[in-house]
Motif scaffolding. Structure first.
Motif, PDB file in Angstrom:
ATOM      1  N   VAL A   5       0.809  -1.236   0.175  1.00 15.25           N
ATOM      2  CA  VAL A   5      -0.063  -0.087   0.170  1.00 15.25           C
ATOM      3  C   VAL A   5       0.615   1.226   0.187  1.00 15.25           C
ATOM      4  CG1 VAL A   5      -1.589   1.573   1.389  1.00 15.25           C
ATOM      5  CG2 VAL A   5      -1.539  -0.917   1.164  1.00 15.25           C
ATOM      6  N   LYS A   6       1.058   2.621  -1.090  1.00 12.08           N
ATOM      7  CA  LYS A   6       1.581   3.377  -1.082  1.00 12.08           C
ATOM      8  C   LYS A   6       0.473   4.793  -0.802  1.00 12.08           C
ATOM      9  CE  LYS A   6       5.545   1.620  -2.761  1.00 12.08           C
ATOM     10  NZ  LYS A   6       6.518   1.896  -2.194  1.00 12.08           N
ATOM     11  N   VAL A   7       1.101   5.980  -0.874  1.00 10.74           N
ATOM     12  CA  VAL A   7      -0.057   6.695  -0.171  1.00 10.74           C
ATOM     13  C   VAL A   7       0.847   8.165  -2.007  1.00 10.74           C
ATOM     14  CG1 VAL A   7       0.170   9.303   0.446  1.00 10.74           C
ATOM     15  CG2 VAL A   7       0.129   6.632   1.745  1.00 10.74           C
ATOM     16  N   CYS A   8      -0.225   8.017  -2.236  1.00 16.19           N
ATOM     17  CA  CYS A   8       0.373   9.611  -3.051  1.00 16.19           C
ATOM     18  C   CYS A   8       0.262  10.269  -3.516  1.00 16.19           C
ATOM     19  CB  CYS A   8      -1.478   9.247  -4.276  1.00 16.19           C
ATOM     20  SG  CYS A   8      -1.375  10.472  -5.840  1.00 16.19           S
ATOM     21  N   VAL A   9       1.863  10.978  -4.178  1.00 15.93           N
ATOM     22  CA  VAL A   9       1.727  12.239  -3.893  1.00 15.93           C
ATOM     23  C   VAL A   9       2.009  13.365  -4.364  1.00 15.93           C
ATOM     24  CG1 VAL A   9       4.987  11.354  -3.550  1.00 15.93           C
ATOM     25  CG2 VAL A   9       3.613  12.431  -5.283  1.00 15.93           C
ATOM     26  N   VAL A  10       0.319  13.080  -4.950  1.00 15.29           N
ATOM     27  CA  VAL A  10      -0.764  14.217  -5.539  1.00 15.29           C
ATOM     28  C   VAL A  10      -1.677  14.741  -4.909  1.00 15.29           C
ATOM     29  CG1 VAL A  10      -1.927  14.708  -7.844  1.00 15.29           C
ATOM     30  CG2 VAL A  10       0.221  13.156  -8.178  1.00 15.29           C
ATOM     31  N   SER A  12      -2.533  11.839  -2.187  1.00 16.26           N
ATOM     32  CA  SER A  12      -2.466  11.714  -0.765  1.00 16.26           C
ATOM     33  C   SER A  12      -3.899  10.452  -0.604  1.00 16.26           C
ATOM     34  CB  SER A  12      -2.781  12.821   0.066  1.00 16.26           C
ATOM     35  OG  SER A  12      -1.735  13.587   0.168  1.00 16.26           O
ATOM     36  N   GLU A  13      -4.010   9.986  -1.641  1.00 16.47           N
ATOM     37  CA  GLU A  13      -4.705   8.797  -1.280  1.00 16.47           C
ATOM     38  C   GLU A  13      -4.056   7.314  -0.898  1.00 16.47           C
ATOM     39  OE1 GLU A  13      -8.443   8.798  -1.521  1.00 16.47           O
ATOM     40  OE2 GLU A  13      -8.380  10.890  -1.333  1.00 16.47           O
ATOM     41  N   GLU A  14      -4.250   6.740  -0.752  1.00 14.04           N
ATOM     42  CA  GLU A  14      -3.803   5.347   0.075  1.00 14.04           C
ATOM     43  C   GLU A  14      -3.882   4.193  -1.567  1.00 14.04           C
ATOM     44  OE1 GLU A  14      -4.384   3.527   2.974  1.00 14.04           O
ATOM     45  OE2 GLU A  14      -3.010   4.207   4.083  1.00 14.04           O
ATOM     46  N   PHE A  15      -3.574   3.659  -2.542  1.00 15.07           N
ATOM     47  CA  PHE A  15      -3.507   2.265  -3.403  1.00 15.07           C
ATOM     48  C   PHE A  15      -2.646   1.147  -2.850  1.00 15.07           C
ATOM     49  CE2 PHE A  15       0.431   5.553  -4.946  1.00 15.07           C
ATOM     50  CZ  PHE A  15       0.740   4.557  -5.525  1.00 15.07           C
ATOM     51  N   GLU A  16      -3.259   0.702  -4.019  1.00 16.49           N
ATOM     52  CA  GLU A  16      -1.953  -0.810  -3.791  1.00 16.49           C
ATOM     53  C   GLU A  16      -1.606  -0.373  -5.537  1.00 16.49           C
ATOM     54  OE1 GLU A  16      -4.969  -4.429  -3.576  1.00 16.49           O
ATOM     55  OE2 GLU A  16      -5.083  -4.311  -1.785  1.00 16.49           O
ATOM     56  N   LEU A  17       0.103  -0.720  -5.003  1.00 10.69           N
ATOM     57  CA  LEU A  17       0.890  -1.026  -6.296  1.00 10.69           C
ATOM     58  C   LEU A  17       1.210  -2.123  -6.578  1.00 10.69           C
ATOM     59  CD1 LEU A  17       2.882   0.490  -7.805  1.00 10.69           C
ATOM     60  CD2 LEU A  17       4.644   0.151  -6.311  1.00 10.69           C
ATOM     61  N   LYS A  18       0.562  -2.381  -7.588  1.00 11.43           N
ATOM     62  CA  LYS A  18       0.157  -4.050  -8.211  1.00 11.43           C
ATOM     63  C   LYS A  18       1.000  -3.691  -9.454  1.00 11.43           C
ATOM     64  CE  LYS A  18      -4.569  -4.034  -7.200  1.00 11.43           C
ATOM     65  NZ  LYS A  18      -6.137  -4.294  -8.041  1.00 11.43           N
ATOM     66  N   PRO A  19       1.441  -4.795  -9.982  1.00 18.55           N
ATOM     67  CA  PRO A  19       2.587  -4.806 -11.464  1.00 18.55           C
ATOM     68  C   PRO A  19       1.706  -3.965 -11.966  1.00 18.55           C
ATOM     69  CG  PRO A  19       2.022  -7.030 -10.256  1.00 18.55           C
ATOM     70  CD  PRO A  19       1.159  -6.250  -9.498  1.00 18.55           C
ATOM     71  N   ASP A  20       2.657  -3.680 -13.652  1.00 21.71           N
ATOM     72  CA  ASP A  20       2.297  -3.363 -14.721  1.00 21.71           C
ATOM     73  C   ASP A  20       1.418  -2.525 -14.308  1.00 21.71           C
ATOM     74  OD1 ASP A  20       3.456  -5.575 -15.900  1.00 21.71           O
ATOM     75  OD2 ASP A  20       2.234  -6.903 -15.639  1.00 21.71           O
ATOM     76  N   LYS A  21       1.435  -1.414 -13.445  1.00 25.04           N
ATOM     77  CA  LYS A  21       0.477  -0.624 -13.408  1.00 25.04           C
ATOM     78  C   LYS A  21       0.825   0.805 -14.179  1.00 25.04           C
ATOM     79  CE  LYS A  21       1.411   3.013 -10.205  1.00 25.04           C
ATOM     80  NZ  LYS A  21       0.553   4.320 -10.636  1.00 25.04           N
ATOM     81  N   PRO A  22       0.106   1.832 -14.596  1.00 25.90           N
ATOM     82  CA  PRO A  22       0.377   2.427 -15.808  1.00 25.90           C
ATOM     83  C   PRO A  22       0.958   3.800 -15.046  1.00 25.90           C
ATOM     84  CG  PRO A  22      -1.703   1.981 -16.174  1.00 25.90           C
ATOM     85  CD  PRO A  22      -1.348   0.805 -15.254  1.00 25.90           C
ATOM     86  N   GLY A  23       2.128   4.120 -15.861  1.00 27.29           N
ATOM     87  CA  GLY A  23       2.598   5.715 -14.678  1.00 27.29           C
ATOM     88  C   GLY A  23       3.762   5.458 -13.711  1.00 27.29           C
ATOM     89  N   ALA A  25       5.537   5.053  -9.619  1.00 29.11           N
ATOM     90  CA  ALA A  25       4.711   3.647  -8.726  1.00 29.11           C
ATOM     91  C   ALA A  25       4.457   4.523  -6.981  1.00 29.11           C
ATOM     92  CB  ALA A  25       6.841   3.086  -8.169  1.00 29.11           C
ATOM     93  N   ASN A  26       4.998   6.018  -7.833  1.00 21.32           N
ATOM     94  CA  ASN A  26       4.057   7.148  -6.025  1.00 21.32           C
ATOM     95  C   ASN A  26       2.962   7.521  -6.165  1.00 21.32           C
ATOM     96  OD1 ASN A  26       5.141   8.934  -8.324  1.00 21.32           O
ATOM     97  ND2 ASN A  26       6.515   9.672  -6.304  1.00 21.32           N
ATOM     98  N   ARG A  27       2.790   7.225  -7.986  1.00 22.22           N
ATOM     99  CA  ARG A  27       0.751   7.690  -7.996  1.00 22.22           C
ATOM    100  C   ARG A  27       0.274   7.143  -8.470  1.00 22.22           C
ATOM    101  NH1 ARG A  27       2.539  13.083 -11.851  1.00 22.22           N
ATOM    102  NH2 ARG A  27       4.267  13.805 -10.597  1.00 22.22           N
ATOM    103  N   CYS A  28      -1.515   7.021  -7.480  1.00 23.87           N
ATOM    104  CA  CYS A  28      -2.285   6.456  -7.713  1.00 23.87           C
ATOM    105  C   CYS A  28      -2.513   6.120  -9.074  1.00 23.87           C
ATOM    106  CB  CYS A  28      -3.130   7.017  -7.575  1.00 23.87           C
ATOM    107  SG  CYS A  28      -4.022   8.997  -7.373  1.00 23.87           S
ATOM    108  N   PRO A  29      -3.155   5.681  -9.837  1.00 23.35           N
ATOM    109  CA  PRO A  29      -3.802   4.909 -11.594  1.00 23.35           C
ATOM    110  C   PRO A  29      -4.044   6.082 -11.846  1.00 23.35           C
ATOM    111  CG  PRO A  29      -4.167   3.339  -9.765  1.00 23.35           C
ATOM    112  CD  PRO A  29      -3.981   4.190  -8.848  1.00 23.35           C
ATOM    113  N   GLU A  30      -5.031   7.055 -10.989  1.00 24.88           N
ATOM    114  CA  GLU A  30      -5.850   8.580 -10.981  1.00 24.88           C
ATOM    115  C   GLU A  30      -5.124   9.782 -11.958  1.00 24.88           C
ATOM    116  OE1 GLU A  30      -6.800   6.357  -8.766  1.00 24.88           O
ATOM    117  OE2 GLU A  30      -8.427   5.369  -9.876  1.00 24.88           O
TER     118      GLU A  30
END
Length: 72
Positions: A5-10, A12-23, A25-30
């Motif tokens: 579980v990571k926190v987005c730097v933009v 500040s929402e928590e998200f799961e860092l999944k493999p093959d996630k676009p973008g 590693a420190n930003r949520c998919p949105e």
């Protein structure tokens, strides 16, 4: 399988860092999706701009060649 579980730097929402996630590693998919959808506008160059760029690149190559291979 649990993902870290990571926190987005933009936003500040928590998200799961999944493999093959676009973008990033420190930003949520949105937040990552908004950057990847922006079109890259690359303007066309006219002949003068191409010539200037070519000459500048040639000068850079010559300067690097002189710095790397000079015999003193």
């Amino acid at each position: 399988m649990t993902f870290p579980v990571k926190v987005c730097v933009v936003c500040s929402e928590e998200f799961e860092l999944k493999p093959d996630k676009p973008g990033f590693a420190n930003r949520c998919p949105e937040c990552s999706a908004s950057e990847t959808t922006e079109p890259t506008t690359k303007g066309r160059m006219d002949a003068d701009e191409r010539k200037t760029t070519t000459e500048a690149n040639a000068a850079r190559r010559q300067a690097m060649r002189d710095l790397l291979y000079r015999k003193e």
